[in-house]
Design an enzyme around this catalytic site. Structure first.
Site, PDB file in Angstrom:
ATOM      1  N   ARG A 159      -9.808 -19.775 -30.614  1.00  0.00           N
ATOM      2  CA  ARG A 159     -10.370 -18.586 -30.949  1.00  0.00           C
ATOM      3  C   ARG A 159      -9.479 -17.999 -32.271  1.00  0.00           C
ATOM      4  O   ARG A 159      -9.707 -17.726 -33.310  1.00  0.00           O
ATOM      5  CB  ARG A 159     -11.028 -17.813 -30.166  1.00  0.00           C
ATOM      6  N   ASP A 183     -19.330 -12.007 -37.592  1.00  0.00           N
ATOM      7  CA  ASP A 183     -20.055 -11.374 -38.585  1.00  0.00           C
ATOM      8  C   ASP A 183     -19.079 -10.418 -39.500  1.00  0.00           C
ATOM      9  O   ASP A 183     -19.179 -10.293 -40.556  1.00  0.00           O
ATOM     10  CB  ASP A 183     -21.280 -10.625 -38.147  1.00  0.00           C
ATOM     11  N   ILE A 221     -15.814  -4.931 -23.338  1.00  0.00           N
ATOM     12  CA  ILE A 221     -15.632  -5.519 -24.873  1.00  0.00           C
ATOM     13  C   ILE A 221     -16.236  -6.904 -24.629  1.00  0.00           C
ATOM     14  O   ILE A 221     -16.992  -7.260 -25.654  1.00  0.00           O
ATOM     15  CB  ILE A 221     -14.138  -5.631 -24.741  1.00  0.00           C
ATOM     16  N   CYS A 231     -17.226 -18.789 -25.768  1.00  0.00           N
ATOM     17  CA  CYS A 231     -16.442 -19.292 -24.653  1.00  0.00           C
ATOM     18  C   CYS A 231     -16.852 -18.459 -23.244  1.00  0.00           C
ATOM     19  O   CYS A 231     -17.624 -17.629 -23.427  1.00  0.00           O
ATOM     20  CB  CYS A 231     -14.931 -19.155 -24.866  1.00  0.00           C
ATOM     21  N   PRO A 255     -18.582 -13.456 -31.997  1.00  0.00           N
ATOM     22  CA  PRO A 255     -19.289 -13.631 -33.370  1.00  0.00           C
ATOM     23  C   PRO A 255     -18.072 -13.327 -34.442  1.00  0.00           C
ATOM     24  O   PRO A 255     -16.945 -13.082 -34.072  1.00  0.00           O
ATOM     25  CB  PRO A 255     -20.227 -12.274 -33.311  1.00  0.00           C
ATOM     26  N   ASP A 271      -7.509  -8.007 -21.147  1.00  0.00           N
ATOM     27  CA  ASP A 271      -6.972  -9.191 -20.839  1.00  0.00           C
ATOM     28  C   ASP A 271      -6.253  -9.067 -19.193  1.00  0.00           C
ATOM     29  O   ASP A 271      -5.932  -9.871 -18.806  1.00  0.00           O
ATOM     30  CB  ASP A 271      -5.889  -9.584 -21.662  1.00  0.00           C
TER      31      ASP A 271
END
Ligand code: EPZ
Length: 432
Positions: free
Chosen positions: A98, A130, A340, A122, A128, A318
């Site tokens: 990514r 966008d 998120i 994933c 996305p 994370d």
């Protein structure tokens, strides 16, 4: 050959002790490698973590025609993007990484065109793009999507500055357009920018090389476009310490250590975690570049909490998985609200199999009732952060665990089993 970890649990007893040093931040090093495309010459970096994602990003630079080599050791890297002869990101690598999306900004700004595969979803969520498409168009590019590929061309071969407002704060979005603005003509303003420390570090190394970026670390970043950059003097860019690796070790210590000191860190980057652990009753000692934690004994109960992930400086998504393992030890009902990513709580099913009392309320919220004991199991690492959470859970569980799919862990943690053994964890890497 696939490998897996075998971990012998401590049955809830705090057995770890000593010091563990944190390495350079994965999510800073990856972006500096991408930034090499903005330079008229090589860049030298140090404190680069020797992890799979860094190797993959260097592979992309090499397969596109650039050079990337290690200096005196794996933590020193020299990248020279001048040899890049294509505008197409190497698909086989880019679609699995990514972070490769940040290459699109520098490439488009430098060469006027970039082709890249949709980075795809994933396990943690759809991911996305966008915001990227809209922002490229605002900076004067046309975006064509054919199948899984985007083909982005700057009109007249050059991007122009623009005012960008990100509907959601995006870390890689902010980094991509901060870098695109460095070579665009005129001024670019990014509003509702992400404020992660890795973004501040990226802006600092670019400004030290001739860029004009102000506001990094605040919601509004302004970039005045100019010419290609040059690394000044002989000092390498030193990658900022990895606050996520640091936080993961602190949570491990809070669960399983008599006393654990995590060194080579910037405590100011961990305020949210420090406050949360302190509120729960975890003993923490803070020094200028290290933190010491101790697992609370049976007598001292850990307070349950409502944990809500949030863009920096809020609680990092994370660190959500390692923290959820600690919450299985809290006395009462905790809730984890992952705001998120919509797929970032699926790993809790495996914690349930280990004995945690986990109730999935919806794809963003789980309830954890504690304290519960964990027992060792065979698990698959779904992504690097949940993978490390499984290592943490296995270290305190009763009995043995096997953790498979550990490429996912090696993506973001260097030689993790060797480093954990130095503080007393009983973990081995085994060839299947
Ligand atoms: C970065 O991912 C990190 N990756 C992630 O770390 C980290 O979890 C995440 O930021 C949040 O802190 C790297 O830096 C390589 P986002 P990123 O764009 O930038 C939505 C790890 O383990 N969004 O900040 O890809 C998106 O769906 C990784 O090291 C759009 O809607 O995350 C998400 O809900 C995992 N449209 C939110 O923004 C877009 O065009 C934040 O995602 C882009 C994103």
């Amino acid at each position: 050959m696939s490998q897996y970890f075998v971990i012998r649990g401590s049955n809830g007893k705090p057995t770890l002790s000593g010091e563990i040093a944190v390495l350079g931040a994965k999510n800073a090093a990856l972006k500096a490698i991408a930034a090499s495309i903005l330079f008229d010459g090589p860049i030298r970096m140090e404190n680069v973590p020797d992890i799979e994602d860094v190797s993959r990003m260097l592979d992309i630079i090499r397969t596109m025609g650039g050079t990337a080599e290690h200096g005196r050791d794996a933590h020193h890297v020299l990248v020279d993007a001048r040899g890049i002869m294509t505008e197409t990101l190497t698909p086989e690598i880019a679609k699995r990484l990514r972070a490769s999306i940040v290459l699109t900004g520098p490439l488009l700004a430098r060469r006027g065109r970039v082709r890249f595969p949709f980075p795809g979803g994933c396990v943690i969520g759809e991911r996305p793009v966008d915001l990227f498409v809209e922002s490229f168009e605002k900076m004067g590019a046309t975006v064509r999507r054919s199948g899984k590929f985007f083909d982005v061309r700057a009109k007249k071969g050059k991007l122009h500055g623009a005012e960008l407002f990100f509907r959601t704060q995006s870390v890689t979005g902010t980094e991509t357009f901060l870098m695109a603005g460095v070579l665009a003509t005129g001024k670019t303003v990014i509003k509702n920018a992400a404020m992660e420390p890795e973004i501040v570090w990226l802006a600092d190394i670019l400004n030290a090389s001739g860029a004009h970026i102000t506001g990094a670390g605040t919601p509004t970043i302004t970039i005045i476009g100019g010419k290609p950059l040059k690394q000044k003097g002989s000092k390498a860019f030193r990658v900022v310490p990895d606050r996520i690796e640091a936080g993961s070790f602190l949570v491990l210590g809070a669960l399983a250590a008599k006393e654990l000191t995590v060194t080579n860190i910037i405590p100011e980057h961990l305020e949210s975690l420090i406050e949360t652990l302190g509120y729960m009753g975890v003993a923490i000692e803070r020094r200028s570049n290290s933190l010491t934690v101790r697992a609370s004994g049976r007598a001292k109960k850990l307070l349950p909490i409502v944990l809500k992930t949030h863009e920096y400086p809020g609680f990092p998504t994370d660190l959500q998985a390692p923290m959820t393992v600690l919450l299985t030890r809290a006395a009462g009902e905790s809730m984890v609200f992952e705001t998120i990513f919509e797929g970032r709580l699926n790993y809790t099913e495996s914690l349930g199999r280990m004995g945690a009392n986990v109730t999935m309320m919806d794809q963003h919220r789980v309830l954890i009732k504690g304290p519960t004991r964990l027992s060792g199991k065979r698990m698959e690492s779904p992504d690097l952060r949940a993978g490390l959470a499984f290592v943490i859970a296995a270290i305190v569980a009763s009995g043995n665990s096997e953790i498979h799919n550990i490429y996912n862990i090696d993506r973001g943690y260097e030689r993790i089993e060797e480093r954990l053994r130095t503080i007393g964890a009983r973990i081995e890497r085994v060839e299947a």
